[in-house]
Design a protein around this motif. Structure first.
Motif, PDB file in Angstrom:
ATOM      1  N   GLU A 136      14.053  56.109  30.769  1.00 56.72           N
ATOM      2  CA  GLU A 136      13.460  56.721  29.576  1.00 56.72           C
ATOM      3  C   GLU A 136      12.775  58.038  29.911  1.00 56.72           C
ATOM      4  N   LEU A 137      12.083  58.092  31.043  1.00 57.08           N
ATOM      5  CA  LEU A 137      11.402  59.324  31.429  1.00 57.08           C
ATOM      6  C   LEU A 137      12.400  60.439  31.724  1.00 57.08           C
ATOM      7  N   THR A 138      13.504  60.075  32.379  1.00 55.47           N
ATOM      8  CA  THR A 138      14.529  61.078  32.664  1.00 55.47           C
ATOM      9  C   THR A 138      15.119  61.609  31.370  1.00 55.47           C
ATOM     10  N   ALA A 139      15.390  60.705  30.424  1.00 58.55           N
ATOM     11  CA  ALA A 139      15.932  61.123  29.133  1.00 58.55           C
ATOM     12  C   ALA A 139      14.946  62.028  28.405  1.00 58.55           C
ATOM     13  N   TYR A 140      13.664  61.708  28.486  1.00 61.72           N
ATOM     14  CA  TYR A 140      12.637  62.503  27.798  1.00 61.72           C
ATOM     15  C   TYR A 140      12.512  63.891  28.403  1.00 61.72           C
ATOM     16  N   SER A 141      12.571  63.967  29.739  1.00 65.82           N
ATOM     17  CA  SER A 141      12.257  65.230  30.392  1.00 65.82           C
ATOM     18  C   SER A 141      13.445  66.176  30.499  1.00 65.82           C
ATOM     19  N   SER A 142      14.627  65.640  30.816  1.00 64.36           N
ATOM     20  CA  SER A 142      15.721  66.571  31.114  1.00 64.36           C
ATOM     21  C   SER A 142      17.073  66.178  30.547  1.00 64.36           C
ATOM     22  N   GLY A 143      17.248  64.946  30.122  1.00 65.65           N
ATOM     23  CA  GLY A 143      18.558  64.541  29.599  1.00 65.65           C
ATOM     24  C   GLY A 143      19.580  64.383  30.695  1.00 65.65           C
ATOM     25  N   ALA A 144      20.838  64.512  30.306  1.00 65.96           N
ATOM     26  CA  ALA A 144      21.931  64.201  31.223  1.00 65.96           C
ATOM     27  C   ALA A 144      22.280  65.395  32.100  1.00 65.96           C
ATOM     28  N   ALA A 145      21.505  65.604  33.136  1.00 64.97           N
ATOM     29  CA  ALA A 145      21.800  66.640  34.120  1.00 64.97           C
ATOM     30  C   ALA A 145      21.284  66.158  35.461  1.00 64.97           C
ATOM     31  N   GLY A 146      22.188  65.969  36.413  1.00 65.17           N
ATOM     32  CA  GLY A 146      21.786  65.464  37.717  1.00 65.17           C
ATOM     33  C   GLY A 146      22.973  64.838  38.425  1.00 65.17           C
ATOM     34  N   THR A 147      22.684  64.066  39.474  1.00 68.36           N
ATOM     35  CA  THR A 147      23.722  63.492  40.333  1.00 68.36           C
ATOM     36  C   THR A 147      23.720  61.970  40.243  1.00 68.36           C
ATOM     37  N   VAL A 148      24.921  61.391  40.161  1.00 74.28           N
ATOM     38  CA  VAL A 148      25.128  59.954  40.175  1.00 74.28           C
ATOM     39  C   VAL A 148      26.046  59.627  41.347  1.00 74.28           C
ATOM     40  N   THR A 149      25.725  58.581  42.097  1.00 70.88           N
ATOM     41  CA  THR A 149      26.558  58.179  43.224  1.00 70.88           C
ATOM     42  C   THR A 149      27.289  56.887  42.876  1.00 70.88           C
ATOM     43  N   VAL A 150      28.578  56.844  43.221  1.00 76.48           N
ATOM     44  CA  VAL A 150      29.433  55.708  42.908  1.00 76.48           C
ATOM     45  C   VAL A 150      30.120  55.234  44.187  1.00 76.48           C
ATOM     46  N   ALA A 151      30.067  53.944  44.458  1.00 72.98           N
ATOM     47  CA  ALA A 151      30.810  53.348  45.570  1.00 72.98           C
ATOM     48  C   ALA A 151      31.932  52.499  44.996  1.00 72.98           C
ATOM     49  N   SER A 152      33.141  52.671  45.509  1.00 68.15           N
ATOM     50  CA  SER A 152      34.301  51.938  44.997  1.00 68.15           C
ATOM     51  C   SER A 152      35.318  51.726  46.106  1.00 68.15           C
ATOM     52  N   PHE A 153      36.090  50.647  45.992  1.00 68.54           N
ATOM     53  CA  PHE A 153      37.217  50.444  46.903  1.00 68.54           C
ATOM     54  C   PHE A 153      38.301  51.469  46.557  1.00 68.54           C
ATOM     55  N   ALA A 154      39.209  51.717  47.503  1.00 75.03           N
ATOM     56  CA  ALA A 154      40.122  52.858  47.396  1.00 75.03           C
ATOM     57  C   ALA A 154      40.996  52.809  46.148  1.00 75.03           C
ATOM     58  N   THR A 155      41.586  51.642  45.843  1.00 71.02           N
ATOM     59  CA  THR A 155      42.452  51.567  44.669  1.00 71.02           C
ATOM     60  C   THR A 155      41.657  51.809  43.394  1.00 71.02           C
ATOM     61  N   GLY A 156      40.429  51.304  43.359  1.00 77.10           N
ATOM     62  CA  GLY A 156      39.576  51.538  42.197  1.00 77.10           C
ATOM     63  C   GLY A 156      39.250  53.006  42.006  1.00 77.10           C
ATOM     64  N   ILE A 157      39.113  53.736  43.123  1.00 77.56           N
ATOM     65  CA  ILE A 157      38.868  55.176  43.010  1.00 77.56           C
ATOM     66  C   ILE A 157      40.045  55.846  42.312  1.00 77.56           C
ATOM     67  N   GLY A 158      41.260  55.493  42.739  1.00 78.93           N
ATOM     68  CA  GLY A 158      42.430  56.116  42.142  1.00 78.93           C
ATOM     69  C   GLY A 158      42.673  55.699  40.708  1.00 78.93           C
TER      70      GLY A 158
END
Length: 305
Positions: free
Chosen positions: A82-104
């Motif tokens: 909620e604080l992130t949404a209040y202050s800046s909205g959708a701007a920043g970095t998200v990290t995702v871990a996935s197995f190889a086939t899921g990445i593709g």
């Protein structure tokens, strides 16, 4: 007053069962973990951890605090969202871990979607097997895991995680072109009981799918060759080294000249793929768009090679 960072440490110790493993997951030293646990015990007035063989386990008091820890940390995730949404909205970095086939199959298409719908979000992707990505989320090493259901995995009722189903896909039988069942329209698994098998290593979620499917057909597969790389599995089958069960999407784009791919007769073994985030983080303004993009990119069912 109990410090939240010490609750993170308590949960990591519960998950990893040793101070050394918990310290490695949290990028701390074992002595720092021990000091923080001692401070937490002083704050609560209870002994929270005790030795168990070569590792440690929570005491009954520790188990009580852990139940509250999951709720507290989830609420802190919601507050951060909620604080992130209040202050800046959708701007920043998200990290995702996935197995190889899921990445593709889903992660890469989701990145393309996100570039159009939320260009302010930068995504970093890490290759991790399905059984490794969930601990990475819990240890705050990544924000989202694209994982596969497997024995011992945290279930949908686990208070630490929120699950988002993505897709389910069947495993197909892969046999050499000269195999006696190469001409069959469907392959009964029981007919492969005496064949040499090629498959993933124990610990890989796909290993569980293969073994459970064979057990349901009345036999234990004789795994003579093992690899977590399905291209290697298919190459070995092409050389006549054995038979295999391979997720349908993993066969896309492969050279299948030396093998025959057939559906399994009867109920096909299936892997179910989902995205997971720490409970409370699902509405974070950086994470929610990526979850939506993953769900939008997921196939209705696994593609055929």
């Amino acid at each position: 007053m109990i410090e939240a960072r010490r609750l993170h440490i308590l949960r990591a110790v519960s998950d990893h069962r040793t101070l050394t493993a918990a310290a490695a997951a949290l990028y701390l030293t074992p002595s720092a973990v021990s000091q923080q646990l001692t401070a937490l015990e002083q704050e609560t007035g209870h002994r929270l951890v005790e030795r168990s063989g070569r590792g440690v386990r929570l005491t009954p008091a520790g188990d009580i605090l852990l139940r509250h820890t999951n709720a507290v940390l989830a609420q802190l995730e919601r507050a951060e969202a909620e604080l992130t949404a209040y202050s800046s909205g959708a701007a920043g970095t998200v990290t995702v871990a996935s197995f190889a086939t899921g990445i593709g199959l889903v992660v890469a298409p989701a990145l393309a979607r996100l570039a159009l719908t939320a260009p302010g979000i930068r995504v970093r992707v890490q290759d991790a097997e399905g059984d490794a990505s969930l601990p990475m989320v819990l240890d705050r090493q990544v924000d989202i895991a694209v994982a596969v259901e497997y024995r011992g995995a945290p279930g949908v009722d686990d208070a630490r995680l929120t699950h988002v189903p993505l897709y389910a896909e069947p495993f197909d039988a892969v046999v050499p072109v000269a195999h006696r069942l190469a001409g069959a329209e469907q392959v009964p698994l029981a007919e492969l009981a005496k064949d040499p098998w090629i498959g993933p290593y124990p610990g890989n979620p796909c290993h569980d799918v293969v073994v459970l499917a064979c057990e349901a057909a009345g036999f234990q597969p004789g795994l003579e060759h093992q690899s977590d790389d399905f291209r290697a599995v298919v190459a070995l089958a092409s050389a006549g080294a054995g038979v295999a069960l391979v997720p349908r999407s993993a066969l896309l784009g492969m050279d299948l000249g030396g093998v025959v791919v057939r559906p399994v007769d009867g109920a096909a073994p299936t892997r179910r793929v989902f995205a997971a985030v720490r409970c409370g983080a699902e509405e974070h303004p950086l994470i929610r768009p990526m979850l939506d993009a993953l769900a939008g990119a997921a196939p209705v069912e696994g593609g055929a090679p």
